[in-house]
Design a protein around this motif. Structure first.
Motif, PDB file in Angstrom:
ATOM      1  N   LYS A 473       0.837  -1.208   0.000  1.00  0.00           N
ATOM      2  CA  LYS A 473       0.000   0.000   0.000  1.00  0.00           C
ATOM      3  C   LYS A 473       0.870   1.256   0.000  1.00  0.00           C
ATOM      4  CE  LYS A 473      -3.625   2.381   2.612  1.00  0.00           C
ATOM      5  NZ  LYS A 473      -4.504   2.570   1.434  1.00  0.00           N
ATOM      6  N   ARG A 474       1.952   1.248   0.786  1.00  0.00           N
ATOM      7  CA  ARG A 474       2.831   2.423   0.866  1.00  0.00           C
ATOM      8  C   ARG A 474       3.464   2.711  -0.496  1.00  0.00           C
ATOM      9  NH1 ARG A 474       7.860   4.111   1.260  1.00  0.00           N
ATOM     10  NH2 ARG A 474       8.602   2.044   0.663  1.00  0.00           N
ATOM     11  N   LYS A 475       3.922   1.679  -1.190  1.00  0.00           N
ATOM     12  CA  LYS A 475       4.555   1.883  -2.491  1.00  0.00           C
ATOM     13  C   LYS A 475       3.529   2.296  -3.540  1.00  0.00           C
ATOM     14  CE  LYS A 475       7.900  -0.813  -3.837  1.00  0.00           C
ATOM     15  NZ  LYS A 475       8.703  -2.012  -4.176  1.00  0.00           N
ATOM     16  N   VAL A 484       7.953   8.435  -6.033  1.00  0.00           N
ATOM     17  CA  VAL A 484       8.804   7.246  -5.945  1.00  0.00           C
ATOM     18  C   VAL A 484      10.272   7.629  -5.837  1.00  0.00           C
ATOM     19  CG1 VAL A 484       9.571   5.170  -7.170  1.00  0.00           C
ATOM     20  CG2 VAL A 484       7.152   5.796  -7.154  1.00  0.00           C
ATOM     21  N   HIS A 485      10.682   8.661  -6.574  1.00  0.00           N
ATOM     22  CA  HIS A 485      12.092   9.056  -6.582  1.00  0.00           C
ATOM     23  C   HIS A 485      12.359  10.233  -5.650  1.00  0.00           C
ATOM     24  CE1 HIS A 485      12.526   6.394  -9.994  1.00  0.00           C
ATOM     25  NE2 HIS A 485      11.526   7.028 -10.621  1.00  0.00           N
ATOM     26  N   PRO A 489       7.905  13.256   2.490  1.00  0.00           N
ATOM     27  CA  PRO A 489       6.973  12.350   3.179  1.00  0.00           C
ATOM     28  C   PRO A 489       5.780  12.016   2.287  1.00  0.00           C
ATOM     29  CG  PRO A 489       7.622  14.154   4.621  1.00  0.00           C
ATOM     30  CD  PRO A 489       8.141  14.501   3.258  1.00  0.00           C
ATOM     31  N   LEU A 490       5.363  10.781   2.304  1.00  0.00           N
ATOM     32  CA  LEU A 490       4.234  10.335   1.492  1.00  0.00           C
ATOM     33  C   LEU A 490       2.918  10.729   2.159  1.00  0.00           C
ATOM     34  CD1 LEU A 490       5.486   6.721   0.654  1.00  0.00           C
ATOM     35  CD2 LEU A 490       5.727   8.794  -0.727  1.00  0.00           C
ATOM     36  N   PRO A 491       1.878  10.976   1.368  1.00  0.00           N
ATOM     37  CA  PRO A 491       0.564  11.339   1.937  1.00  0.00           C
ATOM     38  C   PRO A 491      -0.174  10.117   2.475  1.00  0.00           C
ATOM     39  CG  PRO A 491       0.433  11.288  -0.448  1.00  0.00           C
ATOM     40  CD  PRO A 491       1.884  11.054  -0.109  1.00  0.00           C
ATOM     41  N   ASN A 572      11.759   3.477  -1.437  1.00  0.00           N
ATOM     42  CA  ASN A 572      10.737   3.239  -2.461  1.00  0.00           C
ATOM     43  C   ASN A 572      11.240   2.323  -3.571  1.00  0.00           C
ATOM     44  OD1 ASN A 572       8.975   4.961  -1.096  1.00  0.00           O
ATOM     45  ND2 ASN A 572       9.721   6.762  -2.191  1.00  0.00           N
ATOM     46  N   HIS A 573      12.558   2.200  -3.703  1.00  0.00           N
ATOM     47  CA  HIS A 573      13.141   1.322  -4.720  1.00  0.00           C
ATOM     48  C   HIS A 573      13.367  -0.094  -4.196  1.00  0.00           C
ATOM     49  CE1 HIS A 573      14.931   5.199  -6.689  1.00  0.00           C
ATOM     50  NE2 HIS A 573      13.617   5.061  -6.917  1.00  0.00           N
TER      51      HIS A 573
END
Length: 610
Positions: A473-475, A484-485, A489-491, A572-573
């Motif tokens: 889910k996070r990716k 991704v790059h 911080p991710l939402p 993320n990679h």
């Protein structure tokens, strides 16, 4: 009239005393000795090395001092361990990989040294003395670290990562020597405390009564609760102090905590009962194993000589005498149990050397130790899963939105989730779940030790499944947001990671408390501290196994797909979800392995002493 009655009474007392002396002059002394034996704990002494007295020594009050001390001790240890990687990288200028290795080696060594603390408690010193010695050693180590953090000249000079003219210099020479001296003195002290404090608390209860056994089970539940209380303060208040006020304050709080724990422990001295050391348990194990091997070799040679004489022309005159002498030598003095029959060879008469002479009691004790080792081995994979709480799980949460309103939660404080859950679950388990299962199963324990450990193993599998889905889910959020790059911080809230924390925290409560009680209860009295320390050794090996698995996975996947699953600066990679599925599969196989041994295990119904 009063005088005559008194005189008559006195004369009757004198006649009674004279008649008792005439009947048996030693009877009065024997009765007094018997009363004294009934009122003392056999094999236990108080802090002044006098026989421990029933009703005065041991019980919940004595164990309460141990629980309070454990809160302070774990606070002192985890306050630094949970955030140490930041100190090493920012102030000692070690690389991220070197900092991570230093932390894992430090934590693994601390837990492995619990075996040394348990061994010394059983063999030469008491758990009481080992705690005091270990606390003093940890105090010295923390003082060294606090002084180094406070004095700028004892650290590498400040630097700027973006300024080539002022490169960062890694701590070396005397500065590195001071750092590692402090760290490993702390590790030695922590190991001694972990190896002595839990068995010291468990020793306060009577094995021979249902009440005592139930109280001991309660102690182990609240021991894990106390660990969590110390951890809660460490990963919130102390981590905030270190990040905002300076590391000298963080080390100072840890030093003060362990310093305060020593007088609190001493306050309970009058209530403790302490087991008398009975010699090296490792010596007993080695002696039984060597004696069994030597006597098996002797038995085989004896059988071969009888067979060779049976094929010779003169066997009719020789075989009878030879068989008779062999049978006389190879008959045990007592009858050991049928399990692990090979060890029964150790009690055959006339060993090669008098030093190898063993008793049936010693053989049975070694059998018990060998039977619990497979259970110990099956918990290493669980602790490998728990190691993810301080590695990849923290890194996952660090890429997410860690804000609670206007408050930003530091990544090092994320273990607060399993800590809080354990603090809620431990009293619930002890006061609701256990009484319910006792009524349901009509047994004293309600849930057996092995059932409890197995529950923890199942929860660790569930935790890895949840962790894999959360990472997927996070990716997906990172891909949909075009980040991704990016390092932004991710939402997505970090509360998603809290799910795997909760399952792993529950697994830790079930397994750690169950494992410690299982080892303490099942192990022979002379080996209880060493056996209980196996719980911490399992944790250390889990950390080491985690590092080994990451290295193997990277090596294999790099050669197979030219891109390692767990390598690079951007999470993320990574293919972290695949690693979690691998952990889930290995944990499932480990659980099947555990079922094999647990289904065959028979609880010790009586002490070898009996």
């Amino acid at each position: 009239m009063t005088l005559s009655i008194t005189s008559l009474s006195n004369s009757n007392n004198i006649l009674a005393i004279k008649s008792s002396i005439t009947r048996d002059p030693t009877q009065a002394g024997k009765e007094m000795d018997g009363e004294q034996q009934l009122s003392t704990w056999e094999g236990y002494v108080d802090w002044r090395n006098r026989p421990a007295v029933k009703g005065r020594h041991g019980g919940m009050l004595a164990a309460f001092f141990v629980l309070v001390v454990e809160v302070l001790e774990n606070l002192a240890y985890l306050a630094n361990a949970s955030n140490l990687v930041l100190y090493l990288s920012k102030f000692m200028h070690f690389s991220p990989s070197s900092s991570a290795n230093i932390v894992t080696n430090f934590m693994g060594t601390a837990f492995l040294l619990a075996l040394l603390g348990g061994f010394l408690s059983d063999a030469f010193f008491s758990t009481y003395l080992i705690y005091l010695i270990s606390a003093a050693i940890e105090l010295v180590g923390l003082l060294i670290l606090a002084i180094q953090a406070h004095v700028p000249s004892l650290k590498p000079p400040a630097c700027d990562l973006g300024n080539i003219s002022n490169p960062c210099r890694e701590a070396d020479g005397g500065k590195a020597g001071m750092l590692f001296a402090g760290l490993y003195l702390v590790a030695l002290g922590v190991g001694g405390i972990k190896g002595s404090l839990p068995p010291h608390g468990a020793e306060q209860f009577d094995d021979n009564t249902p009440k005592g056994r139930k109280q001991r089970s309660t102690f182990f539940n609240y021991y894990v609760f106390s660990l969590s209380c110390g951890a809660l303060i460490a990963v919130t208040f102390v981590v905030w102090i270190e990040d905002n006020k300076g590391w000298q304050w963080g080390f100072g709080i840890s030093t003060a905590s362990i310093l305060i724990s020593i007088p609190i422990f001493l306050l309970g001295s009058a209530t403790y009962r302490t087991k008398i050391p009975t010699g090296s348990p490792i010596t007993t194990i080695v002696k039984v194993l060597v004696a069994a091997i030597c006597n098996a070799y002797k038995l085989r040679n004896c059988s071969n000589s009888v067979m060779s004489m049976a094929t010779s022309p003169s066997y009719t005159t020789e075989i009878g005498g030879k068989e008779e002498s062999c049978s006389k030598e190879m008959v045990p003095r007592q009858a050991p149990t049928e399990s692990l029959k090979f060890l029964n060879n150790a009690v055959i008469d006339k060993p090669f050397h008098s030093a190898l002479e063993c008793t049936v009691k010693q053989v049975e004790e070694v059998k018990i130790v060998l039977r619990i080792l497979p259970i110990f081995a099956c918990t290493i994979m669980l602790n490998c899963c728990l190691a993810q709480l301080s590695t990849f799980s923290v890194q996952q949460a660090a890429t997410m939105n860690t804000k609670l309103g206007t408050l930003k939660v530091p990544p090092a404080s994320l273990p607060i989730f399993p800590v809080l859950f354990i603090m809620i679950l431990a009293p619930t388990y002890n006061h609701i779940i256990i009484p319910f299962t006792r009524r349901t199963t009509k047994t004293e324990m309600g849930i057996t030790h092995l059932q409890r450990i197995g529950t923890g193993l199942i929860l660790s599998i569930v935790a890895m499944v949840v962790a894999a889905f959360v990472e997927i889910k996070r990716k997906r959020v990172a891909a949909e947001s075009g980040l991704v790059h990016s390092s932004e911080p991710l939402p997505i809230t970090f509360f998603w990671v809290a799910l795997q924390y909760l399952f792993l925290g529950s697994a830790d409560l079930f397994t750690l408390a169950g494992l410690m009680e299982f080892f303490f209860t099942e192990a022979p009295t002379s080996m209880r501290s060493l056996a209980t320390a196996l719980s911490w050794a399992s944790l250390a090996m889990g950390y080491y196994l985690s590092s080994v698995l990451v290295s193997i996975v990277n090596s294999v996947t790099n050669s197979y797909s030219h891109h390692a699953w767990l390598f690079g600066n951007n999470l993320n990679h990574y293919h972290l979800e695949k690693f979690y599925w691998l952990m889930c599969g290995l944990s499932g196989l480990n659980f099947l392995h555990y079922l094999l041994w647990a289904s065959r295990y028979k609880y010790r119904t009586a002490s070898p002493d009996n």
